[in-house]
Enzyme design. Structure first.
Site, mmCIF file in Angstrom:
data_model
loop_
_atom_site.group_PDB
_atom_site.id
_atom_site.type_symbol
_atom_site.label_atom_id
_atom_site.label_comp_id
_atom_site.label_asym_id
_atom_site.label_seq_id
_atom_site.Cartn_x
_atom_site.Cartn_y
_atom_site.Cartn_z
ATOM 1 N N TYR A 251 10.936 25.751 28.146
ATOM 2 C CA TYR A 251 12.318 25.371 28.483
ATOM 3 C C TYR A 251 12.400 23.896 28.856
ATOM 4 C CZ TYR A 251 16.312 24.547 31.590
ATOM 5 O OH TYR A 251 17.421 24.002 32.207
ATOM 6 N N THR B 134 18.115 18.783 33.563
ATOM 7 C CA THR B 134 17.503 19.469 34.698
ATOM 8 C C THR B 134 16.393 18.632 35.342
ATOM 9 O OG1 THR B 134 16.040 21.338 35.166
ATOM 10 C CG2 THR B 134 16.131 20.659 32.911
ATOM 11 N N ASP B 135 16.093 18.960 36.594
ATOM 12 C CA ASP B 135 14.954 18.331 37.272
ATOM 13 C C ASP B 135 13.617 18.766 36.673
ATOM 14 O OD1 ASP B 135 15.013 20.963 38.225
ATOM 15 O OD2 ASP B 135 14.968 20.422 40.358
ATOM 16 N N GLU B 136 13.641 19.896 35.930
ATOM 17 C CA GLU B 136 12.377 20.474 35.468
ATOM 18 C C GLU B 136 11.673 19.589 34.443
ATOM 19 O OE1 GLU B 136 12.460 24.708 34.941
ATOM 20 O OE2 GLU B 136 14.233 24.907 36.197
ATOM 21 N N LYS C 38 14.305 20.675 27.020
ATOM 22 C CA LYS C 38 15.325 19.845 27.678
ATOM 23 C C LYS C 38 14.863 18.378 27.712
ATOM 24 C CE LYS C 38 18.685 20.886 29.466
ATOM 25 N NZ LYS C 38 20.089 21.053 28.968
HETATM 26 P P1 NAD Z 1 23.688 29.433 31.041
HETATM 27 O O1 NAD Z 1 22.515 30.011 30.325
HETATM 28 O O2 NAD Z 1 24.365 30.222 32.119
HETATM 29 O O3 NAD Z 1 24.818 29.048 29.973
HETATM 30 C C1 NAD Z 1 24.511 28.461 28.737
HETATM 31 C C2 NAD Z 1 25.733 28.593 27.828
HETATM 32 O O4 NAD Z 1 25.431 27.954 26.578
HETATM 33 C C3 NAD Z 1 26.102 30.048 27.495
HETATM 34 O O5 NAD Z 1 27.494 30.237 27.652
HETATM 35 C C4 NAD Z 1 25.674 30.214 26.052
HETATM 36 O O6 NAD Z 1 26.476 31.154 25.332
HETATM 37 C C5 NAD Z 1 25.859 28.803 25.521
HETATM 38 N N1 NAD Z 1 25.028 28.543 24.339
HETATM 39 C C6 NAD Z 1 23.708 28.812 24.184
HETATM 40 N N2 NAD Z 1 23.302 28.458 22.957
HETATM 41 C C7 NAD Z 1 24.388 27.924 22.323
HETATM 42 C C8 NAD Z 1 24.598 27.364 21.036
HETATM 43 N N3 NAD Z 1 23.607 27.276 20.131
HETATM 44 N N4 NAD Z 1 25.830 26.892 20.719
HETATM 45 C C9 NAD Z 1 26.850 26.988 21.610
HETATM 46 N N5 NAD Z 1 26.708 27.522 22.848
HETATM 47 C C10 NAD Z 1 25.495 27.987 23.198
HETATM 48 O O7 NAD Z 1 23.178 28.043 31.599
HETATM 49 P P2 NAD Z 1 23.626 27.256 32.920
HETATM 50 O O8 NAD Z 1 22.791 27.706 34.054
HETATM 51 O O9 NAD Z 1 25.100 27.267 33.026
HETATM 52 O O10 NAD Z 1 23.150 25.787 32.537
HETATM 53 C C11 NAD Z 1 24.001 24.903 31.830
HETATM 54 C C12 NAD Z 1 23.261 23.605 31.552
HETATM 55 O O11 NAD Z 1 22.850 23.018 32.785
HETATM 56 C C13 NAD Z 1 21.996 23.790 30.723
HETATM 57 O O12 NAD Z 1 21.913 22.716 29.824
HETATM 58 C C14 NAD Z 1 20.878 23.727 31.744
HETATM 59 O O13 NAD Z 1 19.701 23.219 31.171
HETATM 60 C C15 NAD Z 1 21.442 22.777 32.765
HETATM 61 N N6 NAD Z 1 20.983 22.959 34.161
HETATM 62 C C16 NAD Z 1 21.009 24.208 34.741
HETATM 63 C C17 NAD Z 1 20.621 24.334 36.062
HETATM 64 C C18 NAD Z 1 20.683 25.666 36.774
HETATM 65 O O14 NAD Z 1 20.239 25.767 37.915
HETATM 66 N N7 NAD Z 1 21.237 26.698 36.176
HETATM 67 C C19 NAD Z 1 20.205 23.211 36.789
HETATM 68 C C20 NAD Z 1 20.204 21.964 36.155
HETATM 69 C C21 NAD Z 1 20.610 21.845 34.840
HETATM 70 P P1 TYD Z 2 14.945 30.782 38.248
HETATM 71 O O1 TYD Z 2 16.210 31.214 38.884
HETATM 72 O O2 TYD Z 2 14.490 31.469 36.996
HETATM 73 O O3 TYD Z 2 15.071 29.199 38.018
HETATM 74 P P2 TYD Z 2 13.938 28.110 37.568
HETATM 75 O O4 TYD Z 2 12.763 28.828 37.042
HETATM 76 O O5 TYD Z 2 14.672 27.361 36.512
HETATM 77 O O6 TYD Z 2 13.649 27.312 38.803
HETATM 78 O O7 TYD Z 2 13.778 30.919 39.304
HETATM 79 C C1 TYD Z 2 13.821 30.224 40.539
HETATM 80 C C2 TYD Z 2 12.507 30.452 41.231
HETATM 81 O O8 TYD Z 2 12.408 31.843 41.576
HETATM 82 C C3 TYD Z 2 11.295 30.170 40.346
HETATM 83 O O9 TYD Z 2 10.278 29.586 41.150
HETATM 84 C C4 TYD Z 2 10.868 31.527 39.842
HETATM 85 C C5 TYD Z 2 11.253 32.441 40.989
HETATM 86 N N1 TYD Z 2 11.632 33.825 40.608
HETATM 87 C C6 TYD Z 2 11.026 34.922 41.249
HETATM 88 O O10 TYD Z 2 10.169 34.768 42.122
HETATM 89 N N2 TYD Z 2 11.413 36.184 40.881
HETATM 90 C C7 TYD Z 2 12.349 36.400 39.901
HETATM 91 O O11 TYD Z 2 12.644 37.578 39.586
HETATM 92 C C8 TYD Z 2 12.962 35.264 39.271
HETATM 93 C C9 TYD Z 2 14.002 35.442 38.191
HETATM 94 C C10 TYD Z 2 12.581 33.989 39.662
#
Ligand code: NAD
Ligand code: TYD
Length: 351
Positions: A156, A130-132, A160
């Protein structure tokens, strides 16, 4: 035939990736997921039913399970999505984040290392991050690049970042062929409705409050999940081992603007009077340690691998709002908790 292991494929991005890869990668896709609260097998059940993917329920922290899977399939690619992914939950309790994101990644790296030691082949471990990990940008700072220093601020992002460092170390010390992808915020179908965009869409449908943290001026760089998945496929095809690639949509938006835009789309879709859903917006207490701004400069990915985002938020958002409307029952099953029984109902008792 090439065998790919995809971890966390019942989650949001993993499910979208499997759908894309099943349509064209020409590889056997083996999916591993623990089915935590965030994992919903319904997201990929049609692909499992069609025999396009092999699903294994298991935990990436379970060394025996992971090692046995590597022995059984002899993977040449690992695409590692599995993680605890929600910042707010990491603030409430970091334990599962440390366990899965750090320890689980180390287990996978070791399994890949042991499995790939004796073989020559086109092996690659693609770590989805992630960018975070880069922390928060000031309003006038340039977007993050591959050279940005690590400055994670939340439990988090710290977990990561630790995982990214492990991946880097396994490459540097053991020569494991790895790529790290650091991507910005994704949006699209099958996102768990605790994240900003699906939460706001579903709350607006139901006439519930739209909770905006603090002043809502925090900025995220939004990328459609399909564009993220295409970037990952490009890395699997042409990316160089040992590299990091930064992925983003060059689409910086303040949260409050996103929420207001969703409110407009929901009004249009449901035939409500203009401004009706915007009245649901509430400013609530800010997230502790809330990062103010993320933004990514994906120039390296564009230049080296020819990747470009195909979606832009303005034109993609109406379709995403419609998707959550058309898949209302999927969302309702999550909100009621009924989705938690899906695996047992389909496949019998828990393994
Ligand atoms: P998500 O929370 O929707 O899905 C995570 C999945 O991992 C779930 O299906 C969960 O059951 C599985 N999981 C959790 N713990 C586990 C374990 N111990 N063993 C096996 N499986 C397990 O997450 P997402 O949004 O799909 O993100 C996927 C990846 O991409 C993550 O690594 C996240 O850090 C990264 N990412 C997410 C975003 C975003 O915007 N959502 C952006 C950049 C990177
Ligand atoms: P989120 O979807 O949790 O992603 P991330 O924290 O990984 O960026 O949140 C996106 C942005 O929205 C973040 O700045 C937090 C804000 N946010 C709210 O303002 N209200 C909400 O209920 C949630 C879930 C997030």
């Amino acid at each position: 035939m090439s065998h790919w292991l995809i971890t966390g494929a019942a989650g949001f991005i993993g499910a979208n990736f499997v759908r894309l890869a099943a349509g064209g990668a020409g590889a056997r896709l083996v999916v591993l997921d623990a089915l935590t609260y965030a994992g919903n097998l319904e997201n990929i059940s049609d692909l499992i039913g069609d025999g396009k993917v092999d699903f294994h329920r298991g935990d990436i922290c379970d060394e025996k399970f992971v090692t046995d899977l590597f022995a059984r399939y002899r993977f040449d690619r690992v695409v590692h999505f599995a993680a605890e992914s929600h910042v707010d939950r990491s603030i409430l309790g970091a334990g599962p984040f440390i366990r899965t994101n750090i320890h689980g990644t180390a287990v996978l790296l070791d399994a890949a290392r042991a499995s790939w030691k004796a073989r020559t082949g086109n092996h690659l471990f693609l770590h989805v991050s992630t960018d975070e990990v880069f922390g928060s940008l000031q309003p006038d700072e340039a977007p993050f690049t591959e050279d940005s220093p690590y400055r994670p601020n939340s439990p988090y992002s710290a977990s990561k970042a630790a995982a990214d460092h492990l991946v880097r170390a396994w490459h540097h010390t053991h020569g494991l062929p790895t790529i790290i992808s650091n991507c910005s915020n994704n949006y699209g179908p099958w996102q768990f409705p605790e994240k900003l965009i699906p939460l706001m869409i579903l709350n607006a449908f139901d006439g519930r409050e739209l909770p905006v943290y603090g002043d809502g001026r925090q900025v995220r760089d939004w990328l459609h999940v399909e564009d993220h998945c295409r970037a990952l496929l490009a890395m699997l095809e042409g990316g160089r081992a040992g590299r990091t690639y930064v992925v983003g949509g060059a689409c910086e938006r303040a949260n409050i603007d996103i929420v207001q835009r969703i409110a407009v789309e929901v009004d249009a879709l449901l035939g409500r009077p203009a401004g009706a859903s915007a009245k649901l917006l509430r400013h609530v207490a800010d997230r502790p340690g809330h990062d103010r701004r993320y933004a990514m400069n994906a120039a390296v990915l564009q230049a080296e691998l020819g990747w470009r985002p195909r979606h832009d938020l303005e034109s993609a958002l109406p379709a995403v709002v419609r998707w959550y409307r058309e898949n209302r029952e999927w969302a309702d099953r999550i909100r009621s908790g009924a989705y938690l029984d899906y695996y047992e109902k389909q496949y019998g008792a828990r393994a």
